[in-house]
Scaffold this motif. Structure first.
Motif, PDB file in Angstrom:
ATOM      1  N   GLU A 352       9.213   7.716  -2.989  1.00 62.09           N
ATOM      2  CA  GLU A 352       9.787   6.614  -3.747  1.00 62.09           C
ATOM      3  C   GLU A 352       9.815   5.323  -2.920  1.00 62.09           C
ATOM      4  OE1 GLU A 352      11.352   5.012  -7.135  1.00 62.09           O
ATOM      5  OE2 GLU A 352      10.128   6.765  -6.662  1.00 62.09           O
ATOM      6  N   ARG A 353      10.195   5.456  -1.659  1.00 59.56           N
ATOM      7  CA  ARG A 353      10.343   4.265  -0.834  1.00 59.56           C
ATOM      8  C   ARG A 353       9.291   4.242   0.258  1.00 59.56           C
ATOM      9  NH1 ARG A 353      16.599   3.098   0.219  1.00 59.56           N
ATOM     10  NH2 ARG A 353      17.466   4.028  -1.664  1.00 59.56           N
ATOM     11  N   ALA A 354       9.180   3.081   0.840  1.00 57.72           N
ATOM     12  CA  ALA A 354       8.153   2.936   1.864  1.00 57.72           C
ATOM     13  C   ALA A 354       8.692   2.173   3.067  1.00 57.72           C
ATOM     14  CB  ALA A 354       6.944   2.203   1.293  1.00 57.72           C
ATOM     15  N   LEU A 355       8.110   2.466   4.210  1.00 59.34           N
ATOM     16  CA  LEU A 355       8.348   1.667   5.408  1.00 59.34           C
ATOM     17  C   LEU A 355       6.996   1.104   5.817  1.00 59.34           C
ATOM     18  CD1 LEU A 355       9.722   0.732   8.065  1.00 59.34           C
ATOM     19  CD2 LEU A 355       9.246   2.996   8.992  1.00 59.34           C
ATOM     20  N   LEU A 356       6.950  -0.201   6.012  1.00 52.19           N
ATOM     21  CA  LEU A 356       5.709  -0.832   6.434  1.00 52.19           C
ATOM     22  C   LEU A 356       5.868  -1.280   7.880  1.00 52.19           C
ATOM     23  CD1 LEU A 356       5.147  -3.193   3.355  1.00 52.19           C
ATOM     24  CD2 LEU A 356       4.813  -0.743   3.496  1.00 52.19           C
ATOM     25  N   ILE A 357       4.901  -0.973   8.694  1.00 55.46           N
ATOM     26  CA  ILE A 357       4.927  -1.446  10.080  1.00 55.46           C
ATOM     27  C   ILE A 357       3.668  -2.262  10.308  1.00 55.46           C
ATOM     28  CG2 ILE A 357       5.059  -0.817  12.502  1.00 55.46           C
ATOM     29  CD1 ILE A 357       6.405   1.753  11.728  1.00 55.46           C
ATOM     30  N   ALA A 377      11.946  -1.093  -0.116  1.00 54.91           N
ATOM     31  CA  ALA A 377      11.022  -0.936   0.992  1.00 54.91           C
ATOM     32  C   ALA A 377      11.577  -1.609   2.238  1.00 54.91           C
ATOM     33  CB  ALA A 377       9.667  -1.529   0.632  1.00 54.91           C
ATOM     34  N   ALA A 378      11.035  -1.231   3.370  1.00 58.93           N
ATOM     35  CA  ALA A 378      11.449  -1.837   4.632  1.00 58.93           C
ATOM     36  C   ALA A 378      10.207  -2.266   5.386  1.00 58.93           C
ATOM     37  CB  ALA A 378      12.243  -0.840   5.463  1.00 58.93           C
ATOM     38  N   TYR A 440       3.377   2.900   6.041  1.00 61.27           N
ATOM     39  CA  TYR A 440       2.085   2.207   6.057  1.00 61.27           C
ATOM     40  C   TYR A 440       1.962   1.463   7.372  1.00 61.27           C
ATOM     41  CZ  TYR A 440       1.813   3.113   1.052  1.00 61.27           C
ATOM     42  OH  TYR A 440       1.753   3.721  -0.173  1.00 61.27           O
ATOM     43  N   LEU A 441       0.908   1.746   8.114  1.00 62.72           N
ATOM     44  CA  LEU A 441       0.703   1.142   9.429  1.00 62.72           C
ATOM     45  C   LEU A 441      -0.531   0.269   9.395  1.00 62.72           C
ATOM     46  CD1 LEU A 441       1.127   4.279  11.688  1.00 62.72           C
ATOM     47  CD2 LEU A 441       2.665   2.340  11.584  1.00 62.72           C
ATOM     48  N   CYS A 442      -0.400  -0.958   9.865  1.00 59.96           N
ATOM     49  CA  CYS A 442      -1.588  -1.790   9.995  1.00 59.96           C
ATOM     50  C   CYS A 442      -1.408  -2.733  11.174  1.00 59.96           C
ATOM     51  CB  CYS A 442      -1.830  -2.595   8.711  1.00 59.96           C
ATOM     52  SG  CYS A 442      -3.376  -3.504   8.768  1.00 59.96           S
TER      53      CYS A 442
END
Lengths: 472, 199
Positions: A352-357, A377-378, A440-442
């Protein structure tokens, strides 16, 4: 913000689990519906089926117990590896066909990784095929393997081109070994890699004039030729027709080039019928700017804003001669785009939720994705200096509009702040429900790898970790 | 990279497994392999078959395969079925004895199966009086495309009413270059057939 509802229209039966849980906020936030890994599984199944099908003719042709003696066994192994190599070569070319279904369901980066791994396998298969057949036939005819190679070149049909194909394939394989590839200019590597098509062409004839399973007319031979035709059709579709249709429909042009930081620019593009552009935030296109000095190169860049029906934007950090030239693009320059590609999108989330780095300019796909993620999201944004923080105005605005928590972690890797955050404890302090989020890593390869390990140590399941890195 | 190693290991393992599986003798194929493994003398039980040019003998025995290959093939009882079917299916382009048989009586004599490392060779000759009027290869190695090509060369040089066998009236033939083993096996089977025809 007008988000076209194309994705929800395309899958009307798809459940939207968030619909009830979300409080009825006045402007309903557009959220990309999930896409499962179904297509990817189908493709994997197809691949394995093809693998079995390619060896099946040999299996049916060979009576049990007929392989007595090392010579017969060597020859048989050579035939098997030959069939497998022929099949893998087709798959390799197919994966590089830019077929839209592959690009959207599997994504350019994952395809590139598969292509790389399968390429190594193909190289081994071809070398094994060559060696085993040489040794096997040499044993049959009472020669040395080298003498046999000479005889095959002189007397067997189509073997000169087959040996040339094997040689080219070895060259392509060697130049793709990571350390060698880094030492080569990209253009040289690319030109060498295009020789892969020549391998397809040169290796074609000998399979049918000398292949034990293929030289007789029949369903096997027909099927094998059909495989070739399919791959060529896929190439024509993915590389030629689909891009042509896309670019004729949208006719993208540069509208403006805006500096985001001393070494980063945003390129705004306009075109026609952009409201019909089917694109997800986080996906990328392969861009070709039809201006002097740029037109002959095509580079993948993420789109740094979700589809809005009016313009597209890519944000590019200037790291080389090519990207520096992009700063000087004039408005009105035509752009040839191939895509969209990639599964680094909100639609491919599993939770449901996401962490973006994000690291540095790695923010661009995440910025676009933020517009399509469900609220909650974070975002952790690593940057070396405050100047390297890109698009922060937009990020702050998105944080407010979509309930995203944003942390800017600025400083060198050795500074106390970043060091504290980049630990399992530090991450958990910022995001306590880490393991129940998609991550999600970018960013630069070093940071992405460090974070990936960190996340695995923190107990985030592998399928919840999404990576975007163009580094192979 | 780890995936590539797994894939390569899988490739090696599956290839080995396939070869080993096929190397293990299966029950169904053993019967088929026995004649090939036997020494020529044992399988040399070739049948002398008397046929009239107007093929009155063929309808009498009523063997369907004889009509399929259009080769006069009489008594079905004594001929091992494998030889008959092998001759019927494997040499569709073989010259037909009926077209070149104006002589009063012609006998076909089949040589033994001679195997070499490429496969089996079996020769059948047609004798009219004491003269060899035709030679047909019932079986030649054709496991690989190359093998087929070479067998074809041997066949076209030796067999037929205008081939080297008929010209030389014996098994003393020039070896076809590049197909030594098949040439030799052909000559062996042929010699045995000739011996059989004379004896």
């Amino acid at each position: 913000m007008t988000y076209p509802g194309t994705y929800s229209e395309r899958r009307p039966g798809h459940p939207q689990p968030r619909a009830g849980a979300r409080p009825p906020a006045p402007p309903p936030l557009p959220v990309a519906p999930r896409r499962g890994p179904g297509v990817r599984r189908t493709l994997t199944t197809l691949f394995l089926t093809g693998l079995v099908a390619s060896v099946l003719p040999w299996w049916l042709d060979t009576p049990a117990g007929s392989l007595t003696g090392t010579t017969a066994m060597t020859t048989a192994a050579g035939q098997i590896t030959g069939l497998l190599a022929g099949y893998l070569l087709l798959v390799q070319v197919l994966m590089m066909s830019r077929l839209p279904v592959l690009e959207r369901a599997v994504g350019g980066e994952r395809i590139a990784r598969w292509h790389r791994d399968l390429g190594a396998t193909l190289l081994v298969a071809v070398l094994a095929h060559t060696a085993l057949i040489l040794v096997g036939y040499a044993g049959l005819e009472g020669r040395s393997p080298l003498g046999q190679a000479g005889v095959m070149l002189r007397e067997y049909q189509d073997m000169v081109s087959a040996f040339a194909a094997a040689g080219l394939l070895v060259l392509v394989g060697l130049t793709s070994v990571r350390t060698i590839r880094r030492a080569l200019p990209y253009e040289l590597w690319h030109a060498t890699h295009l020789a892969g098509y020549a391998v397809l062409l040169l290796g074609f004839a000998h399979q049918f004039s000398n292949g034990s399973q293929l030289f007789r007319p029949g369903p096997v031979r027909t099927g094998w030729i059909a495989g070739y035709l399919l791959v060529i059709a896929a190439l024509a579709w993915g590389r030629l027709i689909a891009p042509l249709v896309f670019n004729l429909r949208h006719r993208l042009r540069v509208a403006d080039v805006v500096a985001e930081s001393p070494d980063t620019v945003s390129i705004y593009l306009t075109g026609r019928r952009l409201d019909r552009l089917e694109m997800l935030g986080g996906q990328f296109f392969r861009w070709r700017f039809l201006a002097r000095g740029c037109w002959w190169q095509s580079h993948p860049f993420s789109v740094s804003a979700a589809a809005n029906g009016r313009w597209l934007r890519l944000t590019v950090k200037m790291v080389g001669a090519y990207t520096r030239d992009l700063r000087d693009l004039d408005p009105g320059v035509r752009v040839w785009a191939v895509g969209p590609s990639g599964t680094f999108t909100a639609a491919h989330r599993t939770r449901e939720r996401a962490l973006l780095i994000a690291g540095g300019s790695g923010i661009t796909p995440l910025r676009a994705m933020l517009e399509e993620l469900p609220p909650g999201a974070a975002l952790i944004y690593r940057a070396r200096t405050p100047v390297d923080v890109l698009l922060h105005r937009e990020l702050d605005w998105l944080a407010q509009a979509r309930g995203v928590r944003v942390w800017y972690v600025v400083g060198s890797r050795r500074d106390p702040g970043p060091r504290q955050v980049m630990t399992p404890d530090g991450l958990r302090r910022l995001v306590p429900d880490l393991t129940r989020r998609d991550v999600y890593l970018c960013g630069p390869p070093g940071l992405v790898e460090q974070c990936r390990q960190l996340l695995r140590h923190s107990g985030v399941p592998r399928r919840q970790i999404h990576l975007a890195t163009f580094e192979l | 990279m780890r995936r590539a190693l797994v894939a390569i290991t899988g490739l090696a393992a599956s290839t080995t497994a396939l070869v080993v599986l096929k190397a293990a003798p299966g029950t169904s194929q053993v019967a088929q392999d026995v004649p090939a493994g036997q020494p020529p003398a044992a399988t040399g039980a070739a049948e002398d078959e008397e046929t009239s040019p107007d093929a009155t003998a063929a309808p009498a025995t009523g063997k369907p395969k004889a009509t399929k290959s259009a080769r006069p093939q009489g008594s079905a009882s004594a001929t091992p079925s494998r030889t008959a079917s092998g001759g019927a299916t494997r040499t569709p382009s073989a010259p037909r004895t009926t077209t070149a048989a104006p002589q009063p009586t012609a006998r076909t004599v089949t040589g033994p199966v001679v195997s070499n490392e490429f496969g089996n060779v079996q020769v059948q000759i047609t004798v009219s009086g004491s003269r060899i009027v035709n030679a047909v290869a019932l079986e030649l190695p054709e496991k690989t495309a190359q093998s087929v090509q070479r067998s074809g060369e041997v066949d076209s040089r030796y067999s037929g009413t205008g081939g080297m066998v008929v010209a030389r009236q014996g098994a003393d033939l020039d070896t076809v270059s590049g197909a030594t083993a098949t040439s030799r096996s052909y000559q062996q089977s042929l010699q045995a057939a000739i011996d059989r025809a004379r004896g």
